[in-house]
Write a protein that holds these residues in place. Structure first.
Motif, PDB file in Angstrom:
ATOM      1  N   LYS A 158       0.811  -1.213   0.000  1.00 49.76           N
ATOM      2  CA  LYS A 158       0.000   0.000   0.000  1.00 49.76           C
ATOM      3  C   LYS A 158       0.848   1.268   0.000  1.00 49.76           C
ATOM      4  CE  LYS A 158      -3.800  -2.254   2.444  1.00 49.76           C
ATOM      5  NZ  LYS A 158      -4.629  -2.270   3.684  1.00 49.76           N
ATOM      6  N   SER A 159       2.102   1.151   0.418  1.00 56.58           N
ATOM      7  CA  SER A 159       2.943   2.341   0.482  1.00 56.58           C
ATOM      8  C   SER A 159       4.407   1.931   0.493  1.00 56.58           C
ATOM      9  CB  SER A 159       2.624   3.164   1.733  1.00 56.58           C
ATOM     10  OG  SER A 159       2.975   2.441   2.899  1.00 56.58           O
ATOM     11  N   VAL A 160       5.269   2.899   0.223  1.00 59.17           N
ATOM     12  CA  VAL A 160       6.710   2.689   0.350  1.00 59.17           C
ATOM     13  C   VAL A 160       7.290   3.950   0.968  1.00 59.17           C
ATOM     14  CG1 VAL A 160       7.159   3.512  -2.000  1.00 59.17           C
ATOM     15  CG2 VAL A 160       8.842   2.081  -0.851  1.00 59.17           C
ATOM     16  N   GLY A 161       8.233   3.794   1.890  1.00 64.30           N
ATOM     17  CA  GLY A 161       8.771   4.965   2.553  1.00 64.30           C
ATOM     18  C   GLY A 161      10.199   4.787   3.010  1.00 64.30           C
ATOM     19  N   SER A 162      10.783   5.878   3.474  1.00 64.51           N
ATOM     20  CA  SER A 162      12.148   5.866   3.993  1.00 64.51           C
ATOM     21  C   SER A 162      12.238   6.946   5.069  1.00 64.51           C
ATOM     22  CB  SER A 162      13.147   6.156   2.871  1.00 64.51           C
ATOM     23  OG  SER A 162      14.478   6.144   3.356  1.00 64.51           O
ATOM     24  N   GLU A 163      12.966   6.656   6.139  1.00 63.33           N
ATOM     25  CA  GLU A 163      13.113   7.638   7.204  1.00 63.33           C
ATOM     26  C   GLU A 163      14.490   7.526   7.830  1.00 63.33           C
ATOM     27  OE1 GLU A 163      11.199   5.639  11.166  1.00 63.33           O
ATOM     28  OE2 GLU A 163       9.765   6.398   9.684  1.00 63.33           O
ATOM     29  N   ASN A 164      14.862   8.573   8.583  1.00 59.69           N
ATOM     30  CA  ASN A 164      16.180   8.590   9.193  1.00 59.69           C
ATOM     31  C   ASN A 164      16.117   9.347  10.513  1.00 59.69           C
ATOM     32  OD1 ASN A 164      18.992   8.237   9.484  1.00 59.69           O
ATOM     33  ND2 ASN A 164      19.392  10.242   8.566  1.00 59.69           N
ATOM     34  N   THR A 191      10.341  -0.498  -9.850  1.00 55.30           N
ATOM     35  CA  THR A 191       9.147  -1.347  -9.890  1.00 55.30           C
ATOM     36  C   THR A 191       8.084  -0.847 -10.861  1.00 55.30           C
ATOM     37  OG1 THR A 191       8.116  -0.126  -8.069  1.00 55.30           O
ATOM     38  CG2 THR A 191       9.488  -2.034  -7.489  1.00 55.30           C
ATOM     39  N   GLN A 192       8.257   0.421 -11.323  1.00 60.01           N
ATOM     40  CA  GLN A 192       7.226   1.068 -12.145  1.00 60.01           C
ATOM     41  C   GLN A 192       5.884   1.133 -11.408  1.00 60.01           C
ATOM     42  OE1 GLN A 192       7.501   2.536 -15.648  1.00 60.01           O
ATOM     43  NE2 GLN A 192       9.337   2.767 -14.392  1.00 60.01           N
ATOM     44  N   ILE A 193       5.962   1.308 -10.107  1.00 59.32           N
ATOM     45  CA  ILE A 193       4.777   1.496  -9.267  1.00 59.32           C
ATOM     46  C   ILE A 193       4.867   2.893  -8.667  1.00 59.32           C
ATOM     47  CG2 ILE A 193       3.503   0.711  -7.234  1.00 59.32           C
ATOM     48  CD1 ILE A 193       4.590  -2.092  -7.736  1.00 59.32           C
ATOM     49  N   TYR A 194       3.842   3.700  -8.923  1.00 53.32           N
ATOM     50  CA  TYR A 194       3.834   5.073  -8.456  1.00 53.32           C
ATOM     51  C   TYR A 194       2.581   5.325  -7.619  1.00 53.32           C
ATOM     52  CZ  TYR A 194       7.459   5.612 -11.987  1.00 53.32           C
ATOM     53  OH  TYR A 194       8.606   5.479 -12.722  1.00 53.32           O
ATOM     54  N   GLY A 195       2.638   6.350  -6.784  1.00 52.37           N
ATOM     55  CA  GLY A 195       1.516   6.618  -5.896  1.00 52.37           C
ATOM     56  C   GLY A 195       0.934   8.001  -6.101  1.00 52.37           C
ATOM     57  N   ARG A 196      -0.243   8.221  -5.521  1.00 49.41           N
ATOM     58  CA  ARG A 196      -0.939   9.497  -5.659  1.00 49.41           C
ATOM     59  C   ARG A 196      -0.815  10.384  -4.423  1.00 49.41           C
ATOM     60  NH1 ARG A 196      -5.885   8.971  -5.477  1.00 49.41           N
ATOM     61  NH2 ARG A 196      -6.149   6.739  -5.135  1.00 49.41           N
ATOM     62  N   THR A 197      -0.319   9.842  -3.310  1.00 46.31           N
ATOM     63  CA  THR A 197      -0.259  10.617  -2.066  1.00 46.31           C
ATOM     64  C   THR A 197       1.159  10.627  -1.516  1.00 46.31           C
ATOM     65  OG1 THR A 197      -2.551  10.040  -1.526  1.00 46.31           O
ATOM     66  CG2 THR A 197      -1.165  10.858   0.271  1.00 46.31           C
ATOM     67  N   SER A 207       7.156   9.187   2.440  1.00 42.93           N
ATOM     68  CA  SER A 207       6.544   7.980   1.890  1.00 42.93           C
ATOM     69  C   SER A 207       5.563   8.365   0.806  1.00 42.93           C
ATOM     70  CB  SER A 207       5.825   7.178   2.993  1.00 42.93           C
ATOM     71  OG  SER A 207       4.877   7.980   3.669  1.00 42.93           O
ATOM     72  N   ILE A 208       5.202   7.371   0.009  1.00 43.42           N
ATOM     73  CA  ILE A 208       4.224   7.591  -1.053  1.00 43.42           C
ATOM     74  C   ILE A 208       3.185   6.474  -0.967  1.00 43.42           C
ATOM     75  CG2 ILE A 208       5.553   6.346  -2.839  1.00 43.42           C
ATOM     76  CD1 ILE A 208       4.668   8.740  -4.718  1.00 43.42           C
ATOM     77  N   HIS A 209       1.921   6.851  -1.043  1.00 45.25           N
ATOM     78  CA  HIS A 209       0.812   5.936  -0.791  1.00 45.25           C
ATOM     79  C   HIS A 209      -0.113   5.860  -2.007  1.00 45.25           C
ATOM     80  CE1 HIS A 209       1.628   6.071   3.656  1.00 45.25           C
ATOM     81  NE2 HIS A 209       2.221   7.176   3.259  1.00 45.25           N
ATOM     82  N   ASN A 210      -1.169   5.050  -1.867  1.00 50.78           N
ATOM     83  CA  ASN A 210      -2.131   4.835  -2.960  1.00 50.78           C
ATOM     84  C   ASN A 210      -1.394   4.425  -4.237  1.00 50.78           C
ATOM     85  OD1 ASN A 210      -4.395   5.589  -1.361  1.00 50.78           O
ATOM     86  ND2 ASN A 210      -3.875   7.740  -1.679  1.00 50.78           N
ATOM     87  N   LEU A 211      -0.638   3.338  -4.097  1.00 45.82           N
ATOM     88  CA  LEU A 211       0.235   2.892  -5.184  1.00 45.82           C
ATOM     89  C   LEU A 211      -0.549   2.246  -6.311  1.00 45.82           C
ATOM     90  CD1 LEU A 211       3.160   1.352  -3.102  1.00 45.82           C
ATOM     91  CD2 LEU A 211       2.994   3.643  -4.059  1.00 45.82           C
ATOM     92  N   GLU A 212      -0.049   2.461  -7.527  1.00 49.17           N
ATOM     93  CA  GLU A 212      -0.633   1.853  -8.718  1.00 49.17           C
ATOM     94  C   GLU A 212       0.483   1.429  -9.653  1.00 49.17           C
ATOM     95  OE1 GLU A 212      -3.358   4.443 -10.682  1.00 49.17           O
ATOM     96  OE2 GLU A 212      -4.337   5.085  -8.828  1.00 49.17           O
TER      97      GLU A 212
END
Length: 355
Positions: A241-247, A277-283, A336-341
């Motif tokens: 549902k999402s992918v993210g990175s933090e530090n 992955t060619q998967i992008y998100g809207r949020t 992070s980026i969510h609402n992946l498609e």
């Protein structure tokens, strides 16, 4: 017909990879993560776990618990490569693979590519193939549903295998404390304890109405697992549902320039995953944790998937600017980026933002 589900969980995965690749670390307490006071343990070897060192523990606390602890910086590209090797082994047996993370997955082997009737023998063969291919060990749980297979894989760690048969599930659950149940976290377990629910047997004694009253729709799930029932399928095509990175930074960030500089590698990390992955998100979402541990998240959405890194970066920086200046220094930033498609760039396509 009872399903045949296997849960495979690699043993201390990140730490075991480091011990495999550096013989001088073998048999010693190892923590993968940063060694600074702000560092966090991503994984701990079994030698370190004997001292109470656990993943998600602050490095400062871990070092206090185990003065001989050796910190090793994570090498996520190596872990991903080894994980792909392991997934390749799974695919030799079944296409029904549901990865949960780099180091664990569910497999439905009810119908399998090897035409083997015994899920236990399949699990043993998978474990052996993993050792031969990666020189690492895994634990396996075998049962007739996902919930029980997950419990079983924890029962003989490390390098073990445990089977819960169709006529054993309900009794197995009855004797466990609810804090050992996969899917019941610390807060929920404490709430259950306050309601007099300590074990699976206690949970089974409650009506579904009672559990739904106190836990909402999850109450039905708890009602079923107390009886060894879990109808969830192994979802081979599950899309995250999402992918993210933090530090968490070694020192607090106080200026806008410092924060923008801290965000750039996080944005780069997320965008590399999207392009690969060619998967992008809207949020797009920005996470900020201040030095007093207060945390906020801010999001902004587009009508269409965000396909350009420059746009993603622009949104994140705008979210930061809206919350700056602040009188509190920042200890952690995340994006992070969510609402992946699953999508592909369309030349000349314009994106409109929702504000």
């Amino acid at each position: 017909m009872n399903r045949k589900i296997i849960h495979i969980d690699m043993d201390a995965f990140y730490a075991s990879v480091e011990q495999r690749d550096d013989p001088s670390l073998r048999g010693k307490p190892v923590a993968v993560g940063g060694s600074s006071d702000r560092g966090v343990v991503a994984a701990a070897s079994y030698e370190a776990r004997k001292y109470g060192v656990r993943s998600a523990m602050s490095s400062k606390v871990a070092a206090r618990k185990c003065p001989a602890l050796i910190f090793v910086k994570p090498r996520f590209e190596v872990y991903k490569y080894v994980s792909e090797q392991i997934r390749g082994i799974f695919a030799e047996f079944t296409p029904l693979i549901e990865p949960l993370s780099l180091d664990e997955a569910y497999l439905d082997v009810t119908e399998n590519l090897k035409k083997m009737r015994s899920a236990t023998l399949i699990a043993q063969e998978i474990k052996q193939r993993i050792v031969e291919t990666t020189q690492l060990t895994a634990s396996a749980g075998v049962s007739y549903n996902k919930f029980l297979a997950k419990l079983a894989s924890d029962f003989r760690k490390p390098n073990g295998i445990y089977v819960i048969g169709p006529d054993e599930g309900e009794a197995f659950v009855a004797n466990l404390t609810v804090n050992k149940f996969h899917g019941i976290g610390k807060v929920t377990a404490e709430k259950m304890n306050q309601l007099g629910i300590q074990t699976g047997m206690d949970l089974k004694s409650k009506t579904e109405f009672f559990l739904r009253t106190h836990f909402g729709k999850m109450g039905s799930y708890y009602y079923n697992i107390a009886r060894g029932i879990d109808q969830r399928p192994v979802e081979a095509d599950r899309i995250r549902k999402s992918v993210g990175s933090e530090n968490t930074f070694d020192r607090d960030l106080e200026t806008l320039a410092e924060m923008e500089g801290g965000l750039l590698p996080l944005i780069e990390d997320v965008w590399k995953w999207c392009t690969r992955t060619q998967i992008y998100g809207r949020t797009a979402t920005l996470k900020i944790k201040f030095n007093d541990f207060q945390m906020i998240t801010r999001s902004q959405s587009a009508f269409l998937p965000i396909r350009e890194k420059a746009l993603f970066e622009k949104i994140i920086f705008e979210l930061l600017n809206k919350n700056f200046p602040t009188d509190k220094p920042v200890r952690l930033l995340g994006v992070s980026i969510h609402n992946l498609e699953v999508t592909h760039p369309t030349e000349g396509q314009q994106l409109t933002l929702n504000f």
